[in-house]
Design a protein around this motif. Structure first.
Motif, mmCIF file in Angstrom:
data_model
loop_
_atom_site.group_PDB
_atom_site.id
_atom_site.type_symbol
_atom_site.label_atom_id
_atom_site.label_comp_id
_atom_site.label_asym_id
_atom_site.label_seq_id
_atom_site.Cartn_x
_atom_site.Cartn_y
_atom_site.Cartn_z
ATOM 1 N N THR A 190 -16.604 -8.876 -16.230
ATOM 2 C CA THR A 190 -17.338 -10.141 -16.361
ATOM 3 C C THR A 190 -16.377 -11.316 -16.508
ATOM 4 N N ALA A 191 -15.375 -11.147 -17.367
ATOM 5 C CA ALA A 191 -14.395 -12.222 -17.574
ATOM 6 C C ALA A 191 -13.614 -12.503 -16.296
ATOM 7 N N LEU A 192 -13.260 -11.446 -15.573
ATOM 8 C CA LEU A 192 -12.507 -11.614 -14.332
ATOM 9 C C LEU A 192 -13.346 -12.358 -13.298
ATOM 10 N N SER A 193 -14.622 -11.991 -13.204
ATOM 11 C CA SER A 193 -15.508 -12.664 -12.248
ATOM 12 C C SER A 193 -15.620 -14.141 -12.564
ATOM 13 N N GLU A 194 -15.821 -14.466 -13.838
ATOM 14 C CA GLU A 194 -15.952 -15.876 -14.234
ATOM 15 C C GLU A 194 -14.685 -16.658 -13.915
ATOM 16 N N LYS A 195 -13.549 -16.014 -14.092
ATOM 17 C CA LYS A 195 -12.263 -16.687 -13.871
ATOM 18 C C LYS A 195 -11.981 -16.896 -12.383
ATOM 19 N N LEU A 196 -12.251 -15.893 -11.575
ATOM 20 C CA LEU A 196 -11.828 -15.940 -10.176
ATOM 21 C C LEU A 196 -12.900 -16.424 -9.209
ATOM 22 N N ASN A 197 -14.168 -16.356 -9.606
ATOM 23 C CA ASN A 197 -15.251 -16.670 -8.663
ATOM 24 C C ASN A 197 -15.096 -18.005 -7.939
ATOM 25 N N PRO A 198 -14.732 -19.095 -8.615
ATOM 26 C CA PRO A 198 -14.641 -20.387 -7.894
ATOM 27 C C PRO A 198 -13.718 -20.340 -6.678
ATOM 28 N N VAL A 199 -12.524 -19.742 -6.829
ATOM 29 C CA VAL A 199 -11.608 -19.668 -5.684
ATOM 30 C C VAL A 199 -11.955 -18.491 -4.778
ATOM 31 N N PHE A 200 -12.526 -17.433 -5.337
ATOM 32 C CA PHE A 200 -12.890 -16.267 -4.536
ATOM 33 C C PHE A 200 -13.962 -16.638 -3.516
ATOM 34 N N ILE A 201 -14.929 -17.428 -3.943
ATOM 35 C CA ILE A 201 -15.999 -17.847 -3.029
ATOM 36 C C ILE A 201 -15.427 -18.679 -1.884
ATOM 37 N N VAL A 202 -14.511 -19.577 -2.216
ATOM 38 C CA VAL A 202 -13.878 -20.405 -1.181
ATOM 39 C C VAL A 202 -13.111 -19.530 -0.189
ATOM 40 N N GLU A 203 -12.415 -18.531 -0.703
ATOM 41 C CA GLU A 203 -11.585 -17.669 0.137
ATOM 42 C C GLU A 203 -12.408 -16.688 0.964
ATOM 43 N N PHE A 204 -13.408 -16.046 0.318
ATOM 44 C CA PHE A 204 -14.108 -14.936 0.980
ATOM 45 C C PHE A 204 -15.530 -15.268 1.412
ATOM 46 N N GLY A 205 -16.143 -16.298 0.821
ATOM 47 C CA GLY A 205 -17.495 -16.653 1.226
ATOM 48 C C GLY A 205 -18.584 -15.946 0.455
ATOM 49 N N PHE A 206 -18.236 -15.223 -0.619
ATOM 50 C CA PHE A 206 -19.239 -14.564 -1.461
ATOM 51 C C PHE A 206 -18.635 -14.352 -2.838
ATOM 52 N N LYS A 207 -19.495 -14.043 -3.811
ATOM 53 C CA LYS A 207 -19.042 -13.856 -5.179
ATOM 54 C C LYS A 207 -18.482 -12.459 -5.414
ATOM 55 N N ILE A 208 -17.631 -12.353 -6.420
ATOM 56 C CA ILE A 208 -17.147 -11.036 -6.848
ATOM 57 C C ILE A 208 -18.321 -10.177 -7.288
ATOM 58 N N ASP A 209 -19.297 -10.790 -7.968
ATOM 59 C CA ASP A 209 -20.464 -10.045 -8.454
ATOM 60 C C ASP A 209 -21.186 -9.340 -7.312
#
Length: 931
Positions: free
Chosen positions: A620-639
């Motif tokens: 959960t903590a990792l998702s909250e931390k990385l999601n903003p840039v992850f979405i930009v990079e991959f187009g979807f959430k870690i969740d």
């Protein structure tokens, strides 16, 4: 003549012939000779050809095996034609078949491989003359590392050779000695019982000291009967079981566990009661209603705990132990409860049998003499940790490892693929060796591509990913038993060696299977009519891939100067390089890493009994931390990735398979159900699918490069680890999804992003690249702070990140900063370079790491600047004294290289830095404390 038919591999049928003497004719003339007359011989040939023709109708047929068994009292002359195309013939007498089977190294598959080696000889126009039968040929083959062409035999000039007739002698003797087949009187003393050694091939020398025997005739009748021979005959048995395979496997493992403890129990029992023991004692383990036991269920579904019941029968020297299903609960605990109670029951039963009263304390004291500690155990019931375990077949894992015979034939004639020098047995010089090995790598790579062309891509992908599942099961099995292996054996070094060897075999199989899938994406049959991948062909591909990687590693080792630039060429065309680098550096480093992995597995044994090992909070903590840039990079959430993984796991449990084929439209529907937008679906498929390509260097996905294809490189964008969804057809769109592999890939991506281990070119967006750079810098600073805290804990003073120019060094010298400077009142001043390094997982990475840390002051490599800082500090002790407030006369400068993990430099004596001053962080406290 009795005939039977079978199949030992996909597309590989077997015809078995049993020739048995006619008893009347044999009785009349024992000195006669068995043979077929001309008409019988002709009829047999016609019959075999007809059978072969019908069996070849299988669309996946790729060769067959004819095995002939001569069960004759008299000498026999028997001939079978070997000119049936694509069929191999093996003939042996019944005693010789027993030798081959009981050697534990002969199977139908291995006989097929032997026949392939013979075919290879014939293709080279080399004739082998063997007058001593199949056992002699097999023993010769084994003696020379499963080569029919030994290294000293020149394939270019040889036309034929005779095989000596004495190779089989040692093999026959070894089989007789190891199996130790003999007869003893039964427990009732009313018949003879044939015993055969049960633990013929023990992994540990210590286990070989215990001689466990089994009654094979009873096994044939469906009953497990074991025996320990001492002054008394000790029998242990379970009743015949008529149930499914899973229950039979459970019963076998429980019986095997009891037999092993009985072997340790007997010396203690005979020491205490030897003078009053009968000739034979029978221990019967009853398992009431075992056919209905709930096997392979969740631990929480096990029925209420129950205890053993022990009933002595003095009149017939028998102890009956009743083991109810509820007793299995006692195995589902980190400490040895169940097996200790089993041994307790044996001692209590023995005492009651001979009329001696033992209290509970006395029984426990005797049991402690048998079971050395609470971690020693043979049988485990744990919670499944990985999906592969849910769908495994009963029994121990059976992974497909690279085999010696396949490696041998892959290596013979290697030098001839590119042409060896006619006037020398070696290639000399850096440039010549590099070019020679480079060409060899290309040729073997082409050979793999050519092999794959005839196979269906779906078949290759399915076979390799299923193999990865079995390798993962094997890893879990060995990790699970690590603690008990150390507890059961006094020689810890031997335990480490056995486990490390097994881990090495798994590593080769793991890497090679993944690489075969990657090569299949541009090499397999383009049409849907490709052949199914057989086990035999799979083994050959694994061997070729192993050779490819070894050649690439030799090339890199020579290119970077770590291996002597000389390639030796054997007369049979095999090659060899100097092994010093592999023995003194690479193997020591990998062994050290393996031992650390084993220790972690042993330490984590208790966790296998918990409901889940997943740290939900961290995710959960990792998702909250990385999601903003992850979405930009991959187009979807870690969740969404974890939702997809959970959904596919549920589907896998429902269909009882760890993966399978799915068409693109259905997979897109699943993605949308898991909160992927349409654009997110497209992005997922672009980034996580390993696509079909027209050639190795063609149709590369966006952002990929040709070096992402090279099998010998690690952390590649076209790796199966980064693209776990495998495209097997473009029209219609079809994917193979392995749910365990997808889970591994998601963890691989996220852990490498979190730790900033992937290079920036892995990513497309500036945001993700910026995050990787920032994370790398922060992790480096945090690691230096952790190093400083160790010194602080040991009552040292410390300073972090001291810019050299601030203590008097000239700026133009470019000396950078000292990561950690620590000192104590005794005058020790530690100048610490902190390196948070990626783990070197392949020989190429090890070589690259050593190259980066040679310690060249001139070339200013990763260690060179640290050495130049040390030089300046030694030349300017006043600056050190001023900083530390220590007198110059007391200063003792100690350079250190502290790394985040074990590194190859710790084993590289030629580095311009003392190896004992290269310290892994976990060892830092202990090292400093000793000074």
């Amino acid at each position: 003549m009795f005939v039977y038919f079978g199949q030992f591999d996909i597309g590989k049928p077997l015809i078995g012939l049993n020739y048995i003497s006619e008893p009347t004719a044999t009785a009349k003339n024992f000195g006669g000779e068995e043979s077929l007359n001309a008409e019988q011989q002709k009829d047999l040939e016609i019959y075999l050809r007809t059978c072969a023709q019908q069996l070849e109708a299988d669309p996946d047929f790729s060769g067959g095996l004819i095995l002939c068994n001569l069960a004759s009292v008299r000498s026999a002359t028997f001939h079978l034609s070997r000119d049936i195309p694509n069929w191999r013939v093996c003939i042996a007498t019944l005693p010789d078949w027993f030798v081959l089977v009981h050697s534990g190294e002969c199977s139908a598959m291995r006989l097929w491989k032997l026949s392939e080696h013979e075919a290879d000889l014939h293709s080279r126009r080399i004739h082998l003359f063997n007058l001593a039968g199949l056992v002699n040929l097999f023993a010769f083959w084994k003696r020379y590392g499963f080569r029919l062409i030994p290294q000293h035999v020149d394939t270019r000039t040889l036309n034929g050779f005779n095989l000596e007739c004495d190779f089989a002698i040692q093999m026959r003797a070894d089989v007789r000695q190891s199996h130790d087949t003999h007869c003893v009187r039964s427990h009732g003393n009313d018949q003879w019982v044939r015993l055969v050694r049960h633990n013929v091939r023990s992994l540990f020398a210590e286990d070989s000291e215990y001689k466990l025997y089994a009654d094979w005739d009873a096994v044939r009748d469906g009953q497990l009967v074991g025996c320990i021979e001492a002054n008394t005959l000790w029998w242990i048995s379970v009743p015949p079981i008529k149930s499914n395979r899973a229950v039979k496997d459970l019963v076998f493992q429980l019986w095997d566990c009891a037999l092993h403890w009985l072997a340790r129990f007997v010396p203690i029992a005979e020491q205490r009661w030897g003078s009053v023991l009968p000739r034979s004692i029978q221990i019967d383990i009853q398992m009431p209603d075992v056919s209905n036991w709930r096997v392979n269920r969740r631990a929480s579904d096990l029925i209420e705990a129950a205890e053993l019941g022990t009933t002595p029968h003095p009149h017939n020297a028998q102890i009956r132990v009743s083991m109810p299903e509820g007793f299995l609960r006692h195995f589902n605990t980190p400490k040895n409860v169940a097996e200790r109670r089993l041994v307790d029951a044996l001692f209590a039963g023995m005492a009651a049998l001979i009329g001696e009263g033992l209290n509970e304390s006395q029984v426990s004291e005797l049991t402690r003499c048998v079971i050395p500690n609470e971690d020693a155990r043979y049988f485990h019931i744990t919670n499944a940790q990985r999906l592969e375990q849910f769908f495994a077949q009963p029994g121990r894992p059976n992974p497909l490892f690279v085999q010696d015979e396949d490696l041998a034939i892959a290596r013979i004639g290697l030098a001839d693929l590119v042409g060896r020098p006619s006037d020398s047995d070696s290639i000399e010089g850096l440039a010549n060796c590099r070019e020679f090995l480079k060409d060899l790598v290309a040729k073997v790579w082409e050979r793999i591509e050519t092999r794959l062309k005839e196979f269906s891509r779906a078949s290759v992908v399915t076979g390799c990913l299923r193999s990865l599942d079995e390798v993962a099961r094997d890893e879990e099995q060995w990790d699970m038993t690590a603690r008990s292996l150390f507890a059961m054996h006094s020689d810890a070094a031997e335990v480490h060696k056995v486990i490390s060897n097994r881990r090495s075999e798994r590593s080769k199989a793991n890497v090679c299977n993944r690489l075969i899938v990657e090569v299949a994406q541009y090499s397999c049959c383009a049409s849907p009519g490709g052949r199914l991948l057989s086990r035999s062909d799979h083994l050959a591909l694994l061997a070729d891939m192993t050779v490819l990687l070894q050649l690439a590693h030799h090339r890199d080792g020579i290119a970077f100067g770590f291996v002597d630039p000389r390639v030796k060429i054997f007369p049979n065309g095999e090659i060899e390089v100097d092994e010093k680098f592999y023995v003194e550096i690479l193997n020591r480093y990998l062994t050290h890493r393996s031992e650390e992995t084993t220790r972690r597995a042993a330490d984590s044994y208790d966790e296998r009994f918990s409901a889940s090992s997943i740290d939900e909070g961290h995710i959960t903590a990792l998702s909250e931390k990385l999601n903003p840039v992850f979405i930009v990079e991959f187009g979807f959430k870690i969740d969404s990735l974890f939702t997809l993984l959970d959904s596919l796991r549920d589907a896998a449990v429902e269909i009882r398979a760890s993966g399978g084929l799915i068409n693109e439209s259905d997979f897109r529907a699943i993605l949308k159900h898991c909160s992927f937008s349409s654009a997110g679906c497209d992005s997922f498929l672009r980034r996580f699918v390993l696509p079909i390509r027209s050639a190795w260097n063609a149709d590369l996905p966006e952002g990929s490069h040709t070096h992402d294809v090279y099998p010998w490189r690690f952390r590649r964008q076209l790796s199966l680890l980064t693209r776990p969804i495998v495209e097997v057809s473009k029209s219609p769109g079809l994917f193979f999804i392995s749910v365990p592999l997808l889970g591994v890939s998601i963890a691989y991506w996220l852990s490498n992003i979190e730790r900033a281990h992937f290079p920036k070119e892995f990513f497309r967006s500036p945001d993700m690249r910026r995050l990787v750079g920032q994370t790398s810098n922060k992790k480096g600073h945090d690691f230096a702070a952790r190093v400083a805290s160790v010194f602080d804990l040991l009552n040292h003073s410390s300073k972090l990140e001291i810019e050299m120019s601030t203590i008097g060094a000239p700026k133009h010298a470019g000396l950078g900063d000292i990561d950690v400077l620590a000192w104590n009142s005794f005058g020790y001043v530690y100048v610490v370079e902190c390196k948070r390094l990626l783990t070197a997982l392949t020989p190429r990475e090890v070589i690259q790491r050593l190259e980066d840390f040679r310690g060249s002051r001139e070339e200013k490599d990763s260690l060179g600047r640290h050495l130049r800082r040390i030089d300046w500090l030694r030349e300017n002790p006043a600056a050190v004294a001023k900083l530390t407030m220590l007198p110059i006369s007391k200063l003792r400068l100690v350079p250190l290289l502290v790394t985040s993990d074990i590194v190859p430099m710790q084993f590289f004596a030629e580095m311009k830095f003392p190896t004992n001053q290269v310290i892994a962080f976990d060892d830092l406290k202990g090292t400093i404390s000793k000074r």
